[in-house]
Design a protein around this motif. Structure first.
Motif, PDB file in Angstrom:
ATOM      1  N   ALA A   1     -11.314  -5.300   5.368  1.00  0.00           N
ATOM      2  CA  ALA A   1     -11.727  -4.603   4.144  1.00  0.00           C
ATOM      3  C   ALA A   1     -12.361  -5.565   3.152  1.00  0.00           C
ATOM      4  CB  ALA A   1     -10.536  -3.896   3.509  1.00  0.00           C
TER       5      ALA A   1
ATOM      6  N   ASN B   1     -16.193   0.399   3.740  1.00  0.00           N
ATOM      7  CA  ASN B   1     -15.963  -0.702   2.790  1.00  0.00           C
ATOM      8  C   ASN B   1     -17.271  -1.136   2.136  1.00  0.00           C
ATOM      9  OD1 ASN B   1     -13.140  -0.924   3.192  1.00  0.00           O
ATOM     10  ND2 ASN B   1     -13.499  -1.943   5.150  1.00  0.00           N
TER      11      ASN B   1
ATOM     12  N   PHE C   1     -14.662   6.461   2.682  1.00  0.00           N
ATOM     13  CA  PHE C   1     -15.795   5.570   2.375  1.00  0.00           C
ATOM     14  C   PHE C   1     -15.858   4.552   3.497  1.00  0.00           C
ATOM     15  CE2 PHE C   1     -11.793   4.128   0.748  1.00  0.00           C
ATOM     16  CZ  PHE C   1     -11.689   2.849   1.261  1.00  0.00           C
TER      17      PHE C   1
ATOM     18  N   VAL D   1      -4.570   3.680   5.806  1.00  0.00           N
ATOM     19  CA  VAL D   1      -5.062   2.989   4.604  1.00  0.00           C
ATOM     20  C   VAL D   1      -5.722   1.651   4.950  1.00  0.00           C
ATOM     21  CG1 VAL D   1      -4.267   1.765   2.526  1.00  0.00           C
ATOM     22  CG2 VAL D   1      -3.461   4.089   2.997  1.00  0.00           C
ATOM     23  N   HIS D   2      -5.088   0.869   5.817  1.00  0.00           N
ATOM     24  CA  HIS D   2      -5.495  -0.524   6.078  1.00  0.00           C
ATOM     25  C   HIS D   2      -6.539  -0.577   7.198  1.00  0.00           C
ATOM     26  CE1 HIS D   2      -5.038  -4.611   7.698  1.00  0.00           C
ATOM     27  NE2 HIS D   2      -4.387  -4.950   6.589  1.00  0.00           N
ATOM     28  N   SER D   3      -7.646  -1.272   6.929  1.00  0.00           N
ATOM     29  CA  SER D   3      -8.748  -1.331   7.900  1.00  0.00           C
ATOM     30  C   SER D   3      -8.328  -1.891   9.264  1.00  0.00           C
ATOM     31  CB  SER D   3      -9.890  -2.192   7.350  1.00  0.00           C
ATOM     32  OG  SER D   3     -10.713  -1.431   6.504  1.00  0.00           O
TER      33      SER D   3
ATOM     34  N   ASN E   1      -8.644   6.927   4.252  1.00  0.00           N
ATOM     35  CA  ASN E   1      -8.885   5.774   3.371  1.00  0.00           C
ATOM     36  C   ASN E   1      -9.597   4.623   4.088  1.00  0.00           C
ATOM     37  OD1 ASN E   1      -8.396   4.400   0.644  1.00  0.00           O
ATOM     38  ND2 ASN E   1      -7.710   2.868   2.097  1.00  0.00           N
ATOM     39  N   ALA E   2      -8.923   3.963   5.011  1.00  0.00           N
ATOM     40  CA  ALA E   2      -9.399   2.670   5.527  1.00  0.00           C
ATOM     41  C   ALA E   2     -10.902   2.676   5.801  1.00  0.00           C
ATOM     42  CB  ALA E   2      -8.639   2.327   6.807  1.00  0.00           C
ATOM     43  N   GLY E   3     -11.580   1.652   5.257  1.00  0.00           N
ATOM     44  CA  GLY E   3     -13.040   1.682   5.271  1.00  0.00           C
ATOM     45  C   GLY E   3     -13.711   0.855   6.350  1.00  0.00           C
TER      46      GLY E   3
ATOM     47  N   TYR F   1       0.809  -1.231   0.000  1.00  0.00           N
ATOM     48  CA  TYR F   1       0.000   0.000   0.000  1.00  0.00           C
ATOM     49  C   TYR F   1       0.844   1.283   0.000  1.00  0.00           C
ATOM     50  CZ  TYR F   1      -4.297  -2.710   0.984  1.00  0.00           C
ATOM     51  OH  TYR F   1      -5.379  -3.562   0.913  1.00  0.00           O
TER      52      TYR F   1
ATOM     53  N   ALA G   1      -5.997  -4.031  -3.892  1.00  0.00           N
ATOM     54  CA  ALA G   1      -5.583  -2.635  -4.072  1.00  0.00           C
ATOM     55  C   ALA G   1      -4.066  -2.568  -4.132  1.00  0.00           C
ATOM     56  CB  ALA G   1      -6.115  -1.779  -2.917  1.00  0.00           C
TER      57      ALA G   1
ATOM     58  N   TYR H   1      -9.272 -10.032   5.276  1.00  0.00           N
ATOM     59  CA  TYR H   1      -9.213  -9.137   6.443  1.00  0.00           C
ATOM     60  C   TYR H   1     -10.396  -8.194   6.342  1.00  0.00           C
ATOM     61  CZ  TYR H   1      -7.206  -4.970   4.033  1.00  0.00           C
ATOM     62  OH  TYR H   1      -6.994  -3.868   3.237  1.00  0.00           O
TER      63      TYR H   1
ATOM     64  N   PHE I   1     -11.931  -7.531  -4.458  1.00  0.00           N
ATOM     65  CA  PHE I   1     -11.243  -6.397  -3.843  1.00  0.00           C
ATOM     66  C   PHE I   1      -9.767  -6.733  -3.714  1.00  0.00           C
ATOM     67  CE2 PHE I   1      -9.206  -4.976   0.174  1.00  0.00           C
ATOM     68  CZ  PHE I   1      -8.909  -3.689  -0.255  1.00  0.00           C
TER      69      PHE I   1
HETATM   70  C1  BEZ Z   1      -8.786  -0.981   3.660  1.00  0.00           C
HETATM   71  O1  BEZ Z   1      -8.023  -1.768   4.239  1.00  0.00           O
HETATM   72  O2  BEZ Z   1      -9.777  -0.502   4.234  1.00  0.00           O
HETATM   73  C2  BEZ Z   1      -8.514  -0.590   2.260  1.00  0.00           C
HETATM   74  C3  BEZ Z   1      -7.228  -0.657   1.759  1.00  0.00           C
HETATM   75  C4  BEZ Z   1      -6.988  -0.266   0.450  1.00  0.00           C
HETATM   76  C5  BEZ Z   1      -8.013   0.211  -0.328  1.00  0.00           C
HETATM   77  C6  BEZ Z   1      -9.292   0.266   0.174  1.00  0.00           C
HETATM   78  C7  BEZ Z   1      -9.556  -0.136   1.472  1.00  0.00           C
END
Ligand code: BEZ
Length: 401
Positions: A187, A159, A157, A114-116, A137-139, A53, A239, A185, A237
Motif C-alpha cells: 500500500a 492505492n 480504490f 483492508v491490508h494490501s 478496502n485494500a488497494g 486496522y 492509516a 509494504y 500514507f
Molecule cells: C492497504 O493496505 O491497501 C490499505 C490499508 C489501509 C488503508 C488504505 C489502504
C-alpha cells in the motif's frame, strides 16, 4: 407415500439441508422447489478485527450490514448469513484464513480485506478456486491489474488512485519539493508511486522516500530526518491507529505549522476524535469526505449513526458499497447465485449510488470515481474541492481491461 408423510419427509430434508447438508440433486428429488434460491446467502467477512486496522474492519462490517438492512435484511428474498474471520492484517495467514471461509463455512462470497498484502494472498486463492471476492478496502494494484479476474471486484480504490491527484494539489500550492513517508509494504509503495507520478508530471521533485516496517510507529528518527531535509511539503500514507500516532508525533516534534503535511485521506479518516488539534489544517485526497450534500449521503450518515452510534467514515462507505454491489448482482439473477455469469455481468456494469457520489466499475473491476481535496477543520475532513474528476486506475497488466 400419503400426503402427510410426503410433507414430513420434505420438511426433514429441508431441515437437514439448512443444517449444511449437500443439496446436490435436490431439485430433481423435489421438482419445483428452488432450493438454491431459498437458502441463506453465505457471506464471509475476512477483515482485521485486531491490531492497528481494527477500526477499519469494524466500520466496513457495519457498512456492509447496513446495505443489507437497507434492502430489508434480504437480497432478492434470500436472508444473509455472516461468517467472520479476523485476518489480523497478516499476509502470511491469508491463504489459510480465506480457505477457512471457502471450505469450512462454504461461503458464497468473501468480502475482504483492508491490508494490501492480505488481499494479494486472497486473490491467489480466489483465482484458483473461482470464489467471488469483493474487496472493500485494500488497494493493491495487482488485484485489478495483472491478477485481475472476472470473480474479483473492488469497491474502494487502487492505492495509486489515492495519491496521484496530490501532485497537482502540491503544485497549485507552490510546493516544489516533497518527502514521502510510509509503511514499507504494497500500500505504501504504491501510494508513493501514485504521488511520484502525479508530482513529477507537475514538475515537482520528490527529494526523499522514508519507510518503516508495518505496523511500527517509531516515527521519531524519521521526523528528525525530515526536519533536517526541510522540504516544501511532507506527504505520507498511514492509516488507523498508526495514523493517529503519526499525527500526534508530527505535532509534538514541532513540525506542524512549519512543514505542511499532506497525504492520502487515510491519514485523517476515522482518527480525528483521537488526535484532537494535531490534525488541524492537514489536507488530503480521497474519494469521500465530510459535507457531501447529497440526499444519498445525508440518509446514509443518519442511518449509520442511528444503527451504530458512531459517525461513518470512508471505510464504512466502502463496506456499504460492497453490500450494494452484491445486492445488484443477486437481484439481477433473482437470487439464483448459481448463475455466476449473470451475476458477474450485473456487478461489472452496476452503477453504484454511493454516499461518496455515483460510481461505475472499470473493465478491471475497480471504481472509476471522483477524488476530493479535503481539509481537516474541527472534527471533520471537510471537502474543499475536487482534486481529480472520474479517475480510473491504469490497470496495467489486466487482460480484461
Ligand atoms: C492497504 O493496505 O491497501 C490499505 C490499508 C489501509 C488503508 C488504505 C489502504
Amino acid at each position: 407415500m400419503d400426503d402427510t408423510n410426503q410433507r414430513r419427509d420434505r420438511r426433514e430434508f429441508l431441515k437437514a439441508a439448512a443444517a449444511g447438508g449437500a443439496l446436490a440433486g435436490a431439485e430433481s428429488l423435489f421438482p419445483g422447489v428452488a432450493f438454491g434460491q431459498s437458502a441463506k446467502i453465505r457471506v464471509g467477512l475476512m477483515l482485521p478485527y485486531t491490531g492497528t486496522y481494527t477500526q477499519l474492519g469494524v466500520a466496513i462490517t457495519n457498512g456492509f450490514k447496513l446495505a443489507v438492512q437497507e434492502k430489508g435484511g434480504k437480497l432478492a428474498g434470500r436472508e444473509v448469513e455472516y461468517f467472520t474471520v479476523d485476518d489480523e492484517s497478516n499476509p502470511a495467514k491469508a491463504p489459510e484464513n480465506i480457505n477457512r471461509l471457502i471450505q469450512r463455512d462454504k461461503v458464497d462470497v468473501v468480502v475482504g480485506t483492508v491490508h494490501s498484502g492480505v488481499l494479494l494472498g486472497m486473490v491467489k486463492v480466489a483465482r484458483e478456486t473461482g470464489t467471488l471476492v469483493i474487496c472493500p478496502n485494500a488497494g493493491a494494484g495487482a488485484a485489478t491489474g495483472p491478477l485481475c479476474a472476472p470473480n474479483i471486484f473492488r469497491t474502494s480504490f487502487s492505492n495509486w488512485q489515492t495519491t496521484y491527484p496530490l501532485g497537482k494539489v502540491l503544485k497549485d500550492k507552490g510546493h516544489k519539493t516533497a518527502v514521502f513517508l510510509t509503511w514499507k509494504y504494497a500500500a505504501g509503495e504504491e501510494m508513493l508511486q501514485g504521488f511520484r507520478d502525479g508530482f513529477t508530471k507537475q514538475g515537482g521533485k520528490l527529494v526523499k522516500e522514508l519507510f518503516l516496517p508495518f505496523p511500527q510507529v517509531e516515527f521519531q528518527p524519521l521526523l528528525t530526518e525530515i526536519a533536517s531535509i526541510k522540504p516544501d511539503a511532507v506527504v505520507c500514507f498511514f492509516a488507523g491507529g498508526g495514523a493517529a500516532k503519526f499525527l500526534k508525533d508530527y505535532a509534538a516534534a514541532g513540525l506542524k505549522g512549519k512543514l505542511p503535511l499532506y497525504g492520502s485521506g487515510f491519514l485523517t479518516d476515522g482518527v480525528l476524535e483521537a488526535v484532537g488539534n494535531a490534525a488541524a489544517g492537514v489536507e488530503t485526497t480521497l474519494h469521500y469526505g465530510d459535507g457531501i450534500e447529497t440526499a444519498r449521503n445525508k440518509e446514509f450518515r443518519l442511518e449509520y449513526a442511528k444503527a451504530f452510534k458512531a459517525q461513518p467514515d470512508v471505510y464504512a462507505v466502502q463496506g456499504f458499497d460492497a453490500g450494494q454491489l452484491l445486492a445488484a448482482g443477486v437481484q439481477a439473477v433473482k437470487g439464483d447465485i448459481g448463475n455466476r455469469e449473470g451475476m458477474i455481468k450485473a456487478m461489472a456494469s452496476a452503477r453504484i449510488n454511493s454516499p461518496r457520489g455515483a460510481w461505475t466499475m472499470s473493465k478491471a473491476h475497480n471504481p472509476v470515481q471522483d477524488f476530493y481535496l479535503r481539509k481537516v477543520i474541527g472534527k471533520e475532513n471537510k471537502v474543499v474541492g475536487i482534486a481529480h474528476k472520474a479517475l480510473a486506475d491504469p490497470a496495467t497488466g489486466c487482460k480484461m481491461a
